[in-house]
Design an enzyme around this catalytic site. Structure first.
Site, PDB file in Angstrom:
ATOM      1  N   LYS A   1       1.192  -1.119   0.061  1.00  0.00           N
ATOM      2  CA  LYS A   1      -0.094  -0.399   0.177  1.00  0.00           C
ATOM      3  C   LYS A   1       1.135   1.230  -0.188  1.00  0.00           C
ATOM      4  O   LYS A   1       2.052   1.253   0.566  1.00  0.00           O
ATOM      5  CB  LYS A   1      -0.931  -0.044   1.095  1.00  0.00           C
ATOM      6  CG  LYS A   1      -2.460   0.578   0.819  1.00  0.00           C
ATOM      7  CD  LYS A   1      -3.204   0.391   0.198  1.00  0.00           C
ATOM      8  CE  LYS A   1      -4.570   0.800   0.122  1.00  0.00           C
ATOM      9  NZ  LYS A   1      -5.883   0.016  -0.516  1.00  0.00           N
TER      10      LYS A   1
ATOM     11  N   ASP B   1      -7.362   4.405  -4.474  1.00  0.00           N
ATOM     12  CA  ASP B   1      -7.673   4.343  -3.110  1.00  0.00           C
ATOM     13  C   ASP B   1      -8.399   5.461  -3.231  1.00  0.00           C
ATOM     14  O   ASP B   1      -8.123   5.860  -4.268  1.00  0.00           O
ATOM     15  CB  ASP B   1      -6.194   3.696  -2.040  1.00  0.00           C
ATOM     16  CG  ASP B   1      -7.773   3.037  -0.955  1.00  0.00           C
ATOM     17  OD1 ASP B   1      -7.798   1.821  -0.739  1.00  0.00           O
ATOM     18  OD2 ASP B   1      -7.414   4.349   0.715  1.00  0.00           O
TER      19      ASP B   1
HETATM   20  P1  NDP Z   1     -12.766   8.372  -2.518  1.00  0.00           P
HETATM   21  O1  NDP Z   1     -11.871   8.793  -2.549  1.00  0.00           O
HETATM   22  O2  NDP Z   1     -13.216   7.255  -4.010  1.00  0.00           O
HETATM   23  O3  NDP Z   1     -13.541   7.927  -1.670  1.00  0.00           O
HETATM   24  C1  NDP Z   1     -13.798   8.347  -0.439  1.00  0.00           C
HETATM   25  C2  NDP Z   1     -15.373   8.623   0.148  1.00  0.00           C
HETATM   26  O4  NDP Z   1     -15.347   8.563   1.615  1.00  0.00           O
HETATM   27  C3  NDP Z   1     -15.542  10.276   0.417  1.00  0.00           C
HETATM   28  O5  NDP Z   1     -16.712  10.233   0.428  1.00  0.00           O
HETATM   29  C4  NDP Z   1     -14.826  10.581   1.390  1.00  0.00           C
HETATM   30  O6  NDP Z   1     -15.399  11.864   1.997  1.00  0.00           O
HETATM   31  C5  NDP Z   1     -15.199  10.218   2.558  1.00  0.00           C
HETATM   32  N1  NDP Z   1     -14.325   9.140   3.349  1.00  0.00           N
HETATM   33  C6  NDP Z   1     -12.573   9.750   3.341  1.00  0.00           C
HETATM   34  N2  NDP Z   1     -12.245   9.513   3.956  1.00  0.00           N
HETATM   35  C7  NDP Z   1     -13.309  10.440   5.214  1.00  0.00           C
HETATM   36  C8  NDP Z   1     -12.890  10.164   6.937  1.00  0.00           C
HETATM   37  N3  NDP Z   1     -11.670  10.426   7.533  1.00  0.00           N
HETATM   38  N4  NDP Z   1     -14.527  10.822   7.338  1.00  0.00           N
HETATM   39  C9  NDP Z   1     -15.101  10.324   6.909  1.00  0.00           C
HETATM   40  N5  NDP Z   1     -15.412  10.207   5.650  1.00  0.00           N
HETATM   41  C10 NDP Z   1     -14.583  10.254   4.718  1.00  0.00           C
HETATM   42  O7  NDP Z   1     -12.278   6.314  -2.226  1.00  0.00           O
HETATM   43  P2  NDP Z   1     -12.844   4.604  -2.025  1.00  0.00           P
HETATM   44  O8  NDP Z   1     -14.463   5.352  -2.425  1.00  0.00           O
HETATM   45  O9  NDP Z   1     -12.210   4.136  -3.679  1.00  0.00           O
HETATM   46  O10 NDP Z   1     -12.475   4.544  -0.773  1.00  0.00           O
HETATM   47  C11 NDP Z   1     -13.390   4.378   0.557  1.00  0.00           C
HETATM   48  C12 NDP Z   1     -13.167   3.203   0.766  1.00  0.00           C
HETATM   49  O11 NDP Z   1     -12.981   1.838   0.418  1.00  0.00           O
HETATM   50  C13 NDP Z   1     -11.702   3.110   2.193  1.00  0.00           C
HETATM   51  O12 NDP Z   1     -11.592   1.754   3.034  1.00  0.00           O
HETATM   52  C14 NDP Z   1     -10.294   2.195   0.792  1.00  0.00           C
HETATM   53  O13 NDP Z   1      -9.677   1.802   1.032  1.00  0.00           O
HETATM   54  C15 NDP Z   1     -11.895   1.345   0.268  1.00  0.00           C
HETATM   55  N6  NDP Z   1     -11.597   0.404  -0.482  1.00  0.00           N
HETATM   56  C16 NDP Z   1     -11.231   0.758  -2.642  1.00  0.00           C
HETATM   57  C17 NDP Z   1     -11.104   0.304  -3.100  1.00  0.00           C
HETATM   58  C18 NDP Z   1     -11.338   1.081  -4.596  1.00  0.00           C
HETATM   59  O14 NDP Z   1     -10.622  -0.327  -5.706  1.00  0.00           O
HETATM   60  N7  NDP Z   1     -10.963   2.252  -4.858  1.00  0.00           N
HETATM   61  C19 NDP Z   1     -11.080  -1.201  -3.151  1.00  0.00           C
HETATM   62  C20 NDP Z   1     -11.089  -1.773  -1.517  1.00  0.00           C
HETATM   63  C21 NDP Z   1     -11.492  -1.063  -0.778  1.00  0.00           C
HETATM   64  P3  NDP Z   1     -14.734  13.790   1.584  1.00  0.00           P
HETATM   65  O15 NDP Z   1     -15.022  13.379   0.046  1.00  0.00           O
HETATM   66  O16 NDP Z   1     -15.562  13.974   2.770  1.00  0.00           O
HETATM   67  O17 NDP Z   1     -13.212  12.933   1.821  1.00  0.00           O
HETATM   68  O1  2IT Z   2      -8.111  -1.603  -0.832  1.00  0.00           O
HETATM   69  C1  2IT Z   2      -7.864  -2.242  -1.537  1.00  0.00           C
HETATM   70  O2  2IT Z   2      -8.267  -3.693  -2.045  1.00  0.00           O
HETATM   71  C2  2IT Z   2      -7.506  -1.332  -2.974  1.00  0.00           C
HETATM   72  N1  2IT Z   2      -7.450  -0.273  -2.379  1.00  0.00           N
HETATM   73  C3  2IT Z   2      -7.191  -1.623  -4.253  1.00  0.00           C
HETATM   74  C4  2IT Z   2      -5.850  -1.876  -4.380  1.00  0.00           C
HETATM   75  C5  2IT Z   2      -6.142  -2.750  -5.938  1.00  0.00           C
HETATM   76  O3  2IT Z   2      -4.467  -2.532  -6.500  1.00  0.00           O
HETATM   77  O4  2IT Z   2      -6.328  -1.883  -7.191  1.00  0.00           O
END
Ligand code: NDP
Ligand code: 2IT
Length: 451
Positions: free
Chosen positions: A126, A166
C-alpha cells in the site's frame, strides 16, 4: 490468546507503540489465527507470524511540488511493501491528509490476506501521501502526481510492485502517475492498474469494488433465504466504492437511502435511483463537490457531521448496511444503534470500517458481518485481471470481466464460509477470511525459507 500469539501482538505494540491502526489490524487478525495456532507447529517454529507483521520493505520519501502561486510545497510519500510471498506487491495509493505510516501499514497488512483470498497471484502493499487533493487545481494534482512518481518509479514494476487507486486516487490520478512512469522509464507496461480504458485499463475496474461487495453480500444472504431485492440499504461515503455499491443494489432491486462525505450525510427515503446516482457521480467525480448539494437539489434532509462519536447514518432503520468511506467509521455507539435497529447484514466496503468493540457488538448481536478482506476484494481482483490482460496484450469484454468477478466473489464466499465452519464457528466470516487468507501465504512462506 495463546502465549505465542499474544507475544507477537506485544512485540508489534512494543516496536511501534504509536501505530494504533496497524496494531488494530494485527490484533483482529491474530484473534482468528489463535484458533488454529495449536495445529500449526511449523508456523510457530519458523516465526511466520513475526515475519508477517514486519513489512518486507518500507519506502518513505519527500514529494516536493509547486502550487499555483509558485510556492514550493512538501508532502511525505509512502510505499509499504508488506509481502511478496505469493506474487508481486499489489495494492492501492491513498491521498488524504490523515495518511501516516500506521495507516499505510494497516492497509498493506490487510491487503496481503485480501489478495490471497482472490485466488490470484498477488502479494500485498500500500502507498500514498498526506497530500490533500481537496481544493487543488487540476494542474496542482498533475504536478503532485508527477513528483510522487519521480521517486516511486524506481521501486515498482509490472513484476515487482503494481499500485492502483484508493481514497483520493481515481482514474485521473492514475493517468498522471502512469504518464510520468512511462516518460521516465520509456516502457509501456502494466505497472499500475485502474488505468483509463484507452491505455490498458480493464473494463469494470471502476465498478469492481462496489459490485464485488454486493455480489459477496448477495451470496451470504442467499444462504439465509434473504435477498437484496426489495431491501432498504444504508451506504456511507459517496466516492468510488459507494457509487458502484448503490448502482449494483439498484440493479438488483434494492433501495439505498443514505450517502455521506466527511462533512455530512443525506437521507432520501424514496431511494437514490439511477438518475439521482448519475447526479452524484457528476457531483463527486467531475465537479468535486459536496454531498450537501444532493440535499439542495432533491429537497431531502441533510445532517451535518458534528461529532466523531455516533454517526446518525448508522441509526436509521434498514435491512443492510454498507460502510464505504474509511477506517473506524463504525464505533461502539454506532454498532449498538445498528443492533438496536435489527440490521441483518453489514458489508464492509471500506477497509477496517469497524472498531474492535464495534465488530464484537455486531457479531455477538447475530448481525452477519462480511469482513473487508473478503467483501471489498473485488477491486483488487479486477486489478489482477487487468494485469493478466496487460501481460497478454489483450482486452477482455465488460461481460467477460464481470463474469470473472462474479466467480471470484462466489469462490471467496465458499472459502471463507468453509474455513469458518472448519476452524471457528459457522458464519464467523471474520475468522473465515483471516484463516483462509493466511493459509496460502503461510504455506508459501514456509516453502520459500527464511526470507
Ligand atoms: P474515494 O476517495 O472515491 O471516496 C472516499 C469517500 O469516503 C468520500 O465520500 C470521502 O468523503 C469519504 N471519506 C474519506 N475519508 C473520510 C474520513 N476520514 N471521514 C469521513 N469520510 C471520509 O475513495 P474510495 O471509494 O475508493 O474508498 C473508500 C473506502 O474503500 C476506503 O476505505 C478504501 O480503502 C476502500 N477500498 C477502495 C477500493 C477501490 O478500489 N477504490 C478497493 C477496496 C477498498 P470526503 O470527500 O469528504 O473526503
Ligand atoms: O484496498 C484495496 O483493495 C484497493 N484500494 C485496491 C487495490 C488494487 O490494487 O486494486
Amino acid at each position: 490468546m495463546h502465549s505465542q500469539t499474544e507475544q507477537v501482538y506485544q512485540m508489534v505494540c512494543r516496536r511501534d507503540p504509536n501505530e494504533r491502526e496497524f496494531q488494530q489490524a494485527v490484533y483482529t487478525f491474530l484473534l482468528s489465527i489463535d484458533k488454529i495456532i495449536d495445529e500449526l507447529p511449523d508456523v510457530t517454529y519458523h516465526k511466520i507470524l513475526e515475519r508477517m507483521t514486519e513489512p518486507e520493505r518500507v519506502i518513505m520519501f519527500r514529494v516536493p511540488w509547486m502550487d499555483d502561486e509558485g510556492n514550493c510545497q512538501i508532502n511525505r510519500g509512502f510505499r509499504v511493501q508488506m509481502s511478496s510471498a505469493i506474487g508481486p506487491y499489489k495494492g492501492g495509493l491513498r491521498l488524504h491528509p490523515s495518511v501516516n505510516l500506521s495507516i499505510m501499514k494497516f492497509l498493506a497488512f490487510e491487503q496481503v490476506f485480501k489478495n490471497s483470498l482472490t485466488g490470484l497471484p498477488m502479494g500485498g502493499g500500500k502507498g500514498g501521501s498526506d497530500f490533500n487533493p481537496k481544493g487543488k487545481s487540476e494542474q496542482e494534482i498533475m504536478r503532485f502526481c508527477q513528483s510522487f512518481m519521480t521517486e516511486l518509479y524506481r521501486h515498482i514494476g509490472p513484476d515487482t510492485d503494481v499500485p492502483a487507486g484508493d481514497i483520493g486516487v481515481g482514474g485521473r490520478e492514475i493517468g498522471y502517475l502512469y504518464g510520468q512512469y512511462k516518460r521516465i522509464t520509456n516502457q509501456f507496461t502494466g505497472v499500475l492498474t485502474g488505468k483509463g480504458p484507452d491505455f490498458g485499463g480493464s473494463f469494470i475496474r471502476p465498478e469492481a469494488t462496489g459490485y464485488g461487495l454486493v455480489y459477496l453480500s448477495q451470496a451470504i444472504l442467499a444462504d439465509k433465504k434473504m435477498d437484496i431485492k426489495g431491501s432498504t440499504c444504508l451506504v456511507s461515503g459517496s466516492g468510488n466504492v459507494a457509487q458502484f455499491t448503490v448502482e449494483k443494489i439498484n440493479a438488483l432491486g434494492g433501495k439505498v437511502i443514505t450517502l455521506s462525505d466527511s462533512s455530512g450525510m443525506i437521507i432520501d427515503e424514496e431511494g437514490i435511483n439511477d438518475e439521482k446516482l448519475a447526479f452524484v457521480k457528476m457531483l463527486k467525480n467531475v465537479k468535486r463537490g459536496r454531498i450537501k448539494e444532493y440535499a439542495e437539489k432533491y429537497h431531502v434532509p441533510y445532517i451535518e457531521r458534528t461529532s466523531e462519536v455516533a454517526n446518525p447514518l448508522w441509526n436509521i432503520k434498514a435491512d443492510y448496511a454498507f460502510p464505504c468511506a474509511t477506517q473506524n467509521e463504525i464505533v461502539k455507539e454506532d454498532a449498538l444503534n445498528l443492533a438496536k435497529n435489527k440490521i441483518k447484514l453489514v458489508g464492509e466496503g471500506a477497509n477496517m470500517p469497524c472498531s474492535i468493540e464495534a465488530e464484537e457488538i455486531l457479531t455477538s448481536s447475530g448481525i452477519l458481518l462480511a469482513p473487508a478482506k473478503a467483501a471489498n476484494a473485488g477491486g483488487v481482483a479486477v486489478s489482477g485481471l487487468e494485469m493478466a490482460q496487460n501481460s497478454q496484450r489483450m482486452k477482455w469484454t465488460p461481460e467477460q470481466v464481470d463474469k470473472e468477478l462474479q466467480n471470484i466473489m462466489k469462490n471467496i464466499y465458499k472459502n471463507i464460509s468453509e474455513a469458518a465452519e472448519t476452524y471457528s464457528t459457522k458464519d464467523n466470516f471474520i475468522d473465515g477470511a483471516n484463516i483462509a487468507g493466511f493459509m496460502k501465504v503461510s504455506r508459501a512462506m514456509l516453502a520459500q525459507g527464511y526470507v
